[in-house]
Design a protein around this motif. Structure first.
Motif, PDB file in Angstrom:
ATOM      1  N   GLN A  77      54.751  63.722  74.834  1.00  0.00           N
ATOM      2  CA  GLN A  77      53.494  64.457  74.690  1.00  0.00           C
ATOM      3  C   GLN A  77      52.274  63.541  74.791  1.00  0.00           C
ATOM      4  O   GLN A  77      51.149  63.992  74.575  1.00  0.00           O
ATOM      5  N   ASN A  78      52.506  62.250  75.100  1.00  0.00           N
ATOM      6  CA  ASN A  78      51.421  61.257  75.173  1.00  0.00           C
ATOM      7  C   ASN A  78      50.583  61.259  73.904  1.00  0.00           C
ATOM      8  O   ASN A  78      49.368  61.358  73.941  1.00  0.00           O
ATOM      9  N   GLN A  79      51.246  61.162  72.766  1.00  0.00           N
ATOM     10  CA  GLN A  79      50.562  61.239  71.483  1.00  0.00           C
ATOM     11  C   GLN A  79      50.931  60.039  70.617  1.00  0.00           C
ATOM     12  O   GLN A  79      52.091  59.644  70.555  1.00  0.00           O
ATOM     13  N   VAL A  80      49.916  59.461  69.956  1.00  0.00           N
ATOM     14  CA  VAL A  80      50.094  58.327  69.050  1.00  0.00           C
ATOM     15  C   VAL A  80      49.419  58.684  67.732  1.00  0.00           C
ATOM     16  O   VAL A  80      48.320  59.236  67.722  1.00  0.00           O
ATOM     17  N   THR A  81      50.078  58.345  66.632  1.00  0.00           N
ATOM     18  CA  THR A  81      49.494  58.597  65.310  1.00  0.00           C
ATOM     19  C   THR A  81      49.406  57.284  64.551  1.00  0.00           C
ATOM     20  O   THR A  81      50.389  56.552  64.445  1.00  0.00           O
ATOM     21  N   PHE A  82      48.210  56.994  64.047  1.00  0.00           N
ATOM     22  CA  PHE A  82      47.958  55.815  63.232  1.00  0.00           C
ATOM     23  C   PHE A  82      47.751  56.275  61.792  1.00  0.00           C
ATOM     24  O   PHE A  82      47.227  57.356  61.550  1.00  0.00           O
ATOM     25  N   ALA A  83      48.135  55.419  60.839  1.00  0.00           N
ATOM     26  CA  ALA A  83      47.913  55.724  59.427  1.00  0.00           C
ATOM     27  C   ALA A  83      47.378  54.472  58.735  1.00  0.00           C
ATOM     28  O   ALA A  83      47.750  53.347  59.079  1.00  0.00           O
ATOM     29  N   GLY A  84      46.505  54.697  57.772  1.00  0.00           N
ATOM     30  CA  GLY A  84      45.940  53.588  57.009  1.00  0.00           C
ATOM     31  C   GLY A  84      45.392  54.092  55.693  1.00  0.00           C
ATOM     32  O   GLY A  84      45.093  55.278  55.532  1.00  0.00           O
ATOM     33  N   PHE A  85      45.260  53.179  54.747  1.00  0.00           N
ATOM     34  CA  PHE A  85      44.737  53.530  53.436  1.00  0.00           C
ATOM     35  C   PHE A  85      43.223  53.398  53.437  1.00  0.00           C
ATOM     36  O   PHE A  85      42.686  52.354  53.809  1.00  0.00           O
ATOM     37  N   VAL A  86      42.535  54.447  53.039  1.00  0.00           N
ATOM     38  CA  VAL A  86      41.074  54.440  52.948  1.00  0.00           C
ATOM     39  C   VAL A  86      40.706  54.158  51.495  1.00  0.00           C
ATOM     40  O   VAL A  86      41.084  54.909  50.593  1.00  0.00           O
ATOM     41  N   ARG A  87      39.986  53.057  51.308  1.00  0.00           N
ATOM     42  CA  ARG A  87      39.591  52.670  49.956  1.00  0.00           C
ATOM     43  C   ARG A  87      38.378  53.463  49.504  1.00  0.00           C
ATOM     44  O   ARG A  87      37.475  53.748  50.292  1.00  0.00           O
ATOM     45  N   PRO A  88      38.318  53.784  48.218  1.00  0.00           N
ATOM     46  CA  PRO A  88      37.112  54.430  47.691  1.00  0.00           C
ATOM     47  C   PRO A  88      35.951  53.435  47.641  1.00  0.00           C
ATOM     48  O   PRO A  88      36.145  52.235  47.604  1.00  0.00           O
ATOM     49  N   SER A  89      34.752  53.966  47.634  1.00  0.00           N
ATOM     50  CA  SER A  89      33.542  53.150  47.629  1.00  0.00           C
ATOM     51  C   SER A  89      33.092  52.884  46.192  1.00  0.00           C
ATOM     52  O   SER A  89      32.910  53.826  45.413  1.00  0.00           O
ATOM     53  N   TRP A  90      32.894  51.597  45.874  1.00  0.00           N
ATOM     54  CA  TRP A  90      32.370  51.246  44.556  1.00  0.00           C
ATOM     55  C   TRP A  90      30.992  51.851  44.350  1.00  0.00           C
ATOM     56  O   TRP A  90      30.675  52.355  43.276  1.00  0.00           O
ATOM     57  N   PHE A  91      30.164  51.770  45.393  1.00  0.00           N
ATOM     58  CA  PHE A  91      28.809  52.290  45.287  1.00  0.00           C
ATOM     59  C   PHE A  91      28.824  53.771  44.938  1.00  0.00           C
ATOM     60  O   PHE A  91      28.097  54.215  44.047  1.00  0.00           O
ATOM     61  N   LEU A  92      29.648  54.545  45.636  1.00  0.00           N
ATOM     62  CA  LEU A  92      29.682  55.988  45.378  1.00  0.00           C
ATOM     63  C   LEU A  92      30.227  56.295  43.986  1.00  0.00           C
ATOM     64  O   LEU A  92      29.745  57.216  43.323  1.00  0.00           O
ATOM     65  N   ALA A  93      31.212  55.536  43.526  1.00  0.00           N
ATOM     66  CA  ALA A  93      31.748  55.748  42.169  1.00  0.00           C
ATOM     67  C   ALA A  93      30.667  55.497  41.117  1.00  0.00           C
ATOM     68  O   ALA A  93      30.491  56.298  40.188  1.00  0.00           O
ATOM     69  N   VAL A  94      29.908  54.415  41.286  1.00  0.00           N
ATOM     70  CA  VAL A  94      28.831  54.103  40.336  1.00  0.00           C
ATOM     71  C   VAL A  94      27.709  55.141  40.446  1.00  0.00           C
ATOM     72  O   VAL A  94      27.164  55.598  39.436  1.00  0.00           O
ATOM     73  N   PHE A  95      27.379  55.522  41.684  1.00  0.00           N
ATOM     74  CA  PHE A  95      26.322  56.506  41.904  1.00  0.00           C
ATOM     75  C   PHE A  95      26.669  57.855  41.266  1.00  0.00           C
ATOM     76  O   PHE A  95      25.825  58.473  40.605  1.00  0.00           O
ATOM     77  N   LEU A  96      27.899  58.310  41.435  1.00  0.00           N
ATOM     78  CA  LEU A  96      28.312  59.585  40.836  1.00  0.00           C
ATOM     79  C   LEU A  96      28.314  59.501  39.305  1.00  0.00           C
ATOM     80  O   LEU A  96      27.939  60.470  38.630  1.00  0.00           O
ATOM     81  N   THR A  97      28.716  58.359  38.770  1.00  0.00           N
ATOM     82  CA  THR A  97      28.665  58.174  37.311  1.00  0.00           C
ATOM     83  C   THR A  97      27.218  58.227  36.822  1.00  0.00           C
ATOM     84  O   THR A  97      26.919  58.851  35.802  1.00  0.00           O
TER      85      THR A  97
END
Length: 178
Positions: free
Chosen positions: A68-88
């Motif tokens: 099917q000419n298809q490739v799937t990549f996977a990776g871990f997306v880290r959370p953002s320190w800035f957004l965690a502090v901003f939401l707090t």
């Protein structure tokens, strides 16, 4: 202060708190999109460029379907320190506003409402636990004949997180098909 003013201020503060709650919840929402990119380069060259791009971004090939000419990549997306502090910070300000209104409405309890501030770090913790996750980017290659020229163009259908797709478009500079 009159009870009418305090009651209406409490109502507005509660409505703002509800909005803040949904804003915090939306910070971890899945934002998968599908885009189509067009390139005149050969498929092997495209695949090599895409594999290099995703390898640099800590993704690995998890599935390859040659039929099917298809490739799937996977990776871990880290959370953002800035957004965690901003939401707090936003949660702390929102709770402080609620505490202020409640202390005017119930002056006999007053400062006991400040204990509600202890819940503000829950926003950052919630984001941090939910935002870090495995993301997948799926690529599907198709050949498309160009209308103005006789050369074959490759149509690449990419499915993935919208931020990852934005970085892909900017990095490789391929033409997006509407």
């Amino acid at each position: 202060m009159s009870t009418t003013i305090l009651s209406s201020t409490l109502l507005l503060t509660v409505l703002l708190a509800i909005g803040l709650f949904f804003f915090i919840r939306a910070s971890v929402k899945n934002r998968t999109q599908v885009i189509q990119l067009m390139s005149t380069e050969p498929t092997d060259s495209l695949l090599a460029q895409l594999q290099q791009h995703f390898t640099q971004r800590s993704y690995k090939v998890v599935a390859l379907d040659a039929t099917q000419n298809q490739v799937t990549f996977a990776g871990f997306v880290r959370p953002s320190w800035f957004l965690a502090v901003f939401l707090t910070f936003l949660a702390a300000i929102g709770i402080l506003c609620l505490v202020l209104v409640l202390s005017f409405l119930f002056p006999q309890i007053g400062l006991l409402f400040l204990a509600l501030e202890l819940f503000s770090p829950a926003a950052g913790i919630f984001y941090w636990q939910k935002a870090g996750r495995q993301e997948q980017v799926s690529l599907k290659f198709e050949n498309a004949a160009a209308e103005s020229t006789q050369e074959t163009q490759n149509l690449i259908t990419v499915t993935g997180h919208r931020d990852e797709l934005s970085v892909l478009r900017e990095t490789l500079g391929w033409q997006q098909v509407s």
